[in-house]
Design a protein around this motif. Structure first.
Motif, short mmCIF file in Angstrom:
data_model
loop_
_atom_site.label_atom_id
_atom_site.label_comp_id
_atom_site.label_asym_id
_atom_site.label_seq_id
_atom_site.Cartn_x
_atom_site.Cartn_y
_atom_site.Cartn_z
N GLY A 237 0.79 -1.49 0.09
CA GLY A 237 0.11 0.19 -0.10
C GLY A 237 1.03 1.03 0.15
O GLY A 237 1.66 1.28 1.17
N ILE A 238 0.50 1.30 -1.19
CA ILE A 238 1.47 3.06 -1.36
C ILE A 238 0.61 4.56 -0.27
O ILE A 238 -0.05 4.81 -0.87
N VAL B 139 -4.48 2.98 -5.19
CA VAL B 139 -4.70 1.42 -5.45
C VAL B 139 -3.21 0.81 -5.34
O VAL B 139 -2.40 1.47 -4.99
N PRO B 140 -2.96 -0.36 -4.64
CA PRO B 140 -1.19 -1.12 -3.91
C PRO B 140 -0.81 -1.56 -5.26
O PRO B 140 -1.83 -1.56 -6.16
N LEU B 141 0.19 -1.45 -5.02
CA LEU B 141 1.00 -1.99 -6.23
C LEU B 141 1.35 -3.98 -5.52
O LEU B 141 2.14 -3.52 -5.13
N SER C 279 -7.56 -6.01 -2.64
CA SER C 279 -5.83 -6.99 -3.21
C SER C 279 -5.55 -6.59 -1.47
O SER C 279 -5.99 -6.11 -0.68
N GLY C 280 -4.50 -7.72 -1.39
CA GLY C 280 -4.02 -7.89 0.33
C GLY C 280 -5.35 -9.06 1.04
O GLY C 280 -4.24 -9.13 2.08
N ASP C 281 -6.35 -9.34 0.75
CA ASP C 281 -7.62 -10.53 1.51
C ASP C 281 -6.12 -11.68 1.82
O ASP C 281 -5.53 -12.48 0.99
N SER D 73 -0.31 -9.57 3.90
CA SER D 73 -0.93 -7.89 2.83
C SER D 73 -0.83 -6.97 5.20
O SER D 73 -0.16 -5.88 4.60
N ALA D 74 -1.26 -7.59 5.77
CA ALA D 74 -1.52 -6.51 6.83
C ALA D 74 -0.36 -6.73 7.54
O ALA D 74 -0.07 -5.84 9.06
N GLY D 75 0.85 -7.40 7.27
CA GLY D 75 1.94 -7.73 7.91
C GLY D 75 1.66 -8.46 8.88
O GLY D 75 3.34 -8.56 10.15
#
Length: 912
Positions: free
Chosen positions: A115-116, A121-123, A184-186, A391-393
């Motif tokens: 996440g920028i 929108v993430p990359l 994304s990232g789920d 994705s959440a770390g």
């Protein structure tokens, strides 16, 4: 309804196949770009121009939002595009390194979304391993793709409610698109959908979506070369809407019921057929999945390390077969804390604490410990583990390896043992690198010099151990040419003192043939040199004893004219006759002073002082002694050319060499004979050096002593250099003469050769020539006497004649003079006029107060006073003690006016 579902499934399958090709093209293109980056990085290193490559189209900015290079340490060496936050960059580095550093995947790895800041929108990072020239890990190339680009697939059959998604084998959603919405990232770890997808590489499903809760018809396909799954789905409600609409009309038009039933029956039959086919395909997919899992297990088992993984809290869930083979523990026995039973009991607390700290904080786990092998032996191992994050770390799993480093630890132990052995020797052992920086300093060096290893490591020896670095640079030049050097040098100690060491340097070559390090071994020879000097002085005194009668005879000859001429001066005589008598007395006094000076200088010597000297002067000095002390039956011959090369040597020691050889020649000619002293230049070539041990090619001066005596018997000629070997009668010699000569010659880098027959013996001394011009010795011979500038000199001496002569000389050459007959008188004068006095010249031996006591008192009155001591007992006080009490120089008696004036001029007018 079944027909509608069948149609939707078919449509989804087509879209999924096309979507698979679309994603594979993206990854293939990324591989081409990453390969280009690797070539650029290999050619240009950190100087790679990523913005330029984007501007030239080598990196398509429409496809890749950013591109970069991370080196093997994870540092950014090149970057173009949005700058990542530190936490995102670290997450990218950990994930990419975990994927690429163990081995070369030889393909693109699709990372978790980033996440920028400032962008909704993430990359998605696409990374590829960069190899160094030897194939080892050299970093990663990074390409950041907009998540929308992964699912921006405009198939001709796609509807607005179609959902496209890219899911990783790690259960993390890379990108999904429904209409214009992108996410994304789920983490699909607990998703029943993902569990169904993971059982086969393609198929169709009807599922309550894990993405947005909408029941959808899915078609999915696993990418064969990447750990990714692509899905295409359509809402079941939208698909069945037309069917439901028609169903309402069926209630109205019962006549159509039969047709509908018939149609449904057909659809059902077809569905059953397709279901059977789907079940077969599902079984085939499950078989393929099991084959893929088998491949991964084989890969894990072929690794040389012990491989394992754990839950986020650190509980083991997998060990490869190597773990069981090495430790003898099964997977069940290793669960929970069972794996710690294989650790050495002493290492369990340390490893457990570090593993607990790593799992609590999510840090890299790395530690060394001993692991029990199945045969009971313990091996040193290196354990390393990294966490896998979503994705959440959040940490989802830990992956680790255990590597056998027992051989490496044993090698390190041997190195430590060798270092400890080096610390046991009394010699100073030092290792320097090719830049002369100290890398090793043993306890012997600490004991010898006083500096500890912590104080000198990283420093250069010439910065603190050398007072004059010229000797260091000369030794280094020899080392670079020959690979080794040895010699005696003076080094400084930490306490300010000095130490004489025998130093040996050896160049230790590296694999490339260049000197990687220099091994230095220094042996303290300070006490040995002191004993050698005492031995030399003892042997000189022995030589003087053999000449005592000749010296006494010559002094009597000198004193007789003085004693006879002095009374005549009281008689009346012409001025011409008086001048003749005065000249006779002056010449006799000068001759007597010269004899005494030669005897004292030879007896005390100045061992260790190497100066530039002319060999001819040595021959002349020895010639005078021979003429004055040897029997008149021995005829002396001196032979030398006018251009004899200069020597850099200790004049006292060379005097001793020549005198010892001449005394031996005298003893061999009891009935008289001929004694020849000569000096000649001799250029040693390679052939001559090869046949003479100790000689090297280059210029030499050969000093020769030849006699016509009885010669040396062949049976003893090999023993003549042995200490205490002598053929003389008891009391006539100690046998130290020739051994002393040989030691002195070798210390000067020379060679001593002997030839003997019954008709005589010849000794030849080969000494390296200095190569300097003889004009250096004669430049000042005709210089005028220096003049004073009106400075006041206080002369203190209990001899009135010395005071009067010193006053006359000083006043005649521009100085003002104050006189004092003893120490108390000097103190009285200095108390009154100390501010005007430029220098104090005082005798050493005086009644009431000697020169040293006077100097100490004067320094208390005026710390900056200049003091020079004049003495006929030079050498009574060591130079270090004279310096401590403020004595600038000593002036040996008797001295002439040039010696006095040049000494004062050097102190008072140093700018000249």
């Amino acid at each position: 309804m079944r027909e509608a579902i069948e149609s939707a499934v078919t449509q989804n399958a087509n879209i999924a196949a096309a979507f698979q090709q679309y994603v594979e093209r993206i990854l293939a293109h990324a591989e081409v770009v990453a390969t280009s980056l690797q070539k650029e990085y290999a050619a240009r290193g950190a100087g790679i121009d990523l913005p330029g490559m984007q501007a030239e189209g080598a990196i398509d900015p429409k496809v890749y939002a950013a591109a970069g290079i991370l080196d093997e340490r994870g540092e950014v060496v090149a970057w173009s595009g949005p700058t990542l936050e530190r936490s995102l960059l670290e997450r990218l580095r950990v994930e990419a390194f975990a994927a690429h550093s163990p081995r070369d995947l030889r393909k693109i790895f699709l990372g978790q979304p980033l996440g920028i800041s400032g962008s909704r929108v993430p990359l998605i990072p696409l990374t590829r391993r960069l190899n160094q020239a030897d194939g080892s890990f050299g970093g990663v190339a990074v390409l950041l793709v907009d998540a929308r680009y992964l699912t921006d697939f405009a198939g001709s059959r796609r509807r607005d409610d179609n959902m496209l998604a890219v899911v990783g084998a790690d259960r993390i959603l890379r990108s999904r698109r429904v209409g214009q919405a992108v996410s994304s990232g789920d983490n699909l770890q607990t998703s029943a959908l993902f569990a169904a997808l993971a059982r086969q590489d393609s198929g169709n499903l009807v599922f309550e979506s894990s993405f947005d809760g909408v029941r959808r018809l899915f078609s999915f396909r696993a990418l064969p070369d990447y750990p990714l799954i692509v899905t295409a789905g359509v809402s079941e409600e939208r698909t069945l809407a037309p069917v439901l609409h028609r169903k309402k009309w069926l209630h109205v038009r019962s006549g159509v019921l039969t047709a509908i039933i018939t149609l449904l029956t057909v659809v059902l039959l077809r569905a059953l057929t397709r279901r059977k086919r789907a079940r077969s395909e599902l079984q085939e997919s499950e078989a393929a999945l099991r084959a893929r899992e088998g491949e991964l297990r084989v890969l894990t088992e072929t690794m040389p390390q012990l491989v394992w993984s754990t839950t986020p809290t650190g509980e083991p869930i997998f060990f490869n077969q190597r773990w069981t083979d090495f430790t003898g523990l099964s997977l069940a026995a290793s669960q929970k804390n069972g794996w710690t039973t294989a650790l050495h009991p002493e290492d369990v607390p340390k490893v457990s604490e570090r593993w607990r700290h790593a799992t609590d904080h999510g840090n890299l786990f790395e530690t060394e410990y001993r692991l029990r092998r199945v045969d009971g032996a313990y091996h040193w191992m290196l354990g390393r583990a990294l966490p896998l994050r979503d994705s959440a770390g959040r940490i989802t799993q830990w992956f680790g390896t255990t590597t056998d480093i027992d051989g490496q630890m044993e090698s390190q132990s041997r190195v430590r043992e060798q270092a400890e052995l080096l610390d046991l020797t009394d010699d100073a052992i030092i290792v320097r690198d090719r830049n002369d920086t100290i890398r090793f300093w043993n306890r012997g060096a600490q004991k010898l010099y006083g500096w500890s290893a912590d104080e000198v490591l990283g420093r250069k020896t010439r910065e603190f151990a050398y007072e004059d670095t010229a000797q260091f640079l000369a030794a280094k030049a020899v080392l670079e040419e020959h690979g080794q050097w040895s010699g005696e040098v003076q080094h400084l100690r930490r306490d300010g003192g000095s130490v004489t060491v025998l130093s040996r340097w050896t160049s230790v070559p590296a694999r490339d043939g260049h000197a990687a390090s220099i091994l230095v071994v220094n042996t303290d020879v300070t006490e040995q040199k002191r004993l050698e000097q005492q031995l030399l002085r003892t042997q000189r005194l022995e030589s003087i004893g053999t000449l005592a009668s000749g010296v006494a005879h010559d002094l009597n000859n000198v004193l007789s004219p003085v004693l006879m001429a002095a009374p005549l001066l009281r008689d009346e005589m012409s001025a011409e006759k008086r001048d003749q008598l005065v000249s006779l007395i002056e010449q006799s006094a000068e001759r007597g002073a010269e004899i005494v000076k030669q005897v004292l200088t030879f007896a005390r010597g100045a061992d260790g002082e190497r100066v530039l000297l002319q060999p001819v002067h040595l021959l002349k000095d020895i010639g005078k002694i021979i003429e004055e002390t040897f029997p008149k039956t021995i005829t002396l011959h001196l032979r030398y050319p006018e251009d004899v090369w200069l020597l850099e040597a200790d004049s006292t020691q060379l005097h001793q060499v020549l005198l010892n050889l001449c005394v031996n020649s005298r003893d061999a000619m009891r009935d008289g004979g001929s004694l020849s002293l000569s000096a000649a230049n001799f250029d040693v070539d390679e052939n001559y050096a090869a046949t003479t041990v100790g000689l090297q090619a280059g210029p030499y001066v050969v000093l020769e002593v030849a006699d016509t005596g009885s010669g040396i018997p062949p049976e003893i000629i090999e023993k003549i250099y042995d200490p205490f070997f002598t053929t003389k009668e008891v009391g006539k010699g100690t046998g130290l003469g020739l051994s002393t000569v040989l030691g002195i010659v070798r210390s000067h880098g020379g060679v001593l050769k002997v030839q003997s027959t019954p008709q005589g013996t010849t000794f030849r001394v080969f000494l390296p020539a200095s190569g300097q011009n003889a004009e250096a010795l004669t430049a000042a011979a005709g210089a005028s006497l220096p003049q004073g500038r009106g400075e006041i000199i206080l002369v203190v001496d209990d001899e009135s004649a010395v005071r009067d002569i010193a006053e006359t000389v000083l006043r005649n050459h521009g100085y003002d003079v104050l006189l004092a007959e003893d120490g108390p008188a000097a103190l009285s004068i200095f108390a009154a006029r100390g501010a005007e006095i430029a220098l104090v010249l005082t005798d050493l031996a005086m009644p009431v107060m000697d020169g040293v006591s006077l100097a100490r008192t004067l320094r208390k009155m005026e710390p900056d006073v200049r003091i020079v001591i004049s003495t006929g007992q030079e050498g009574e006080l060591p130079p270090g003690e004279l310096t401590q009490i403020g004595i600038l120089a000593t002036l040996p008696k008797p001295y002439n006016q040039r010696e006095l004036l040049e000494l004062l001029d050097g102190i008072l007018h140093p700018e000249k």
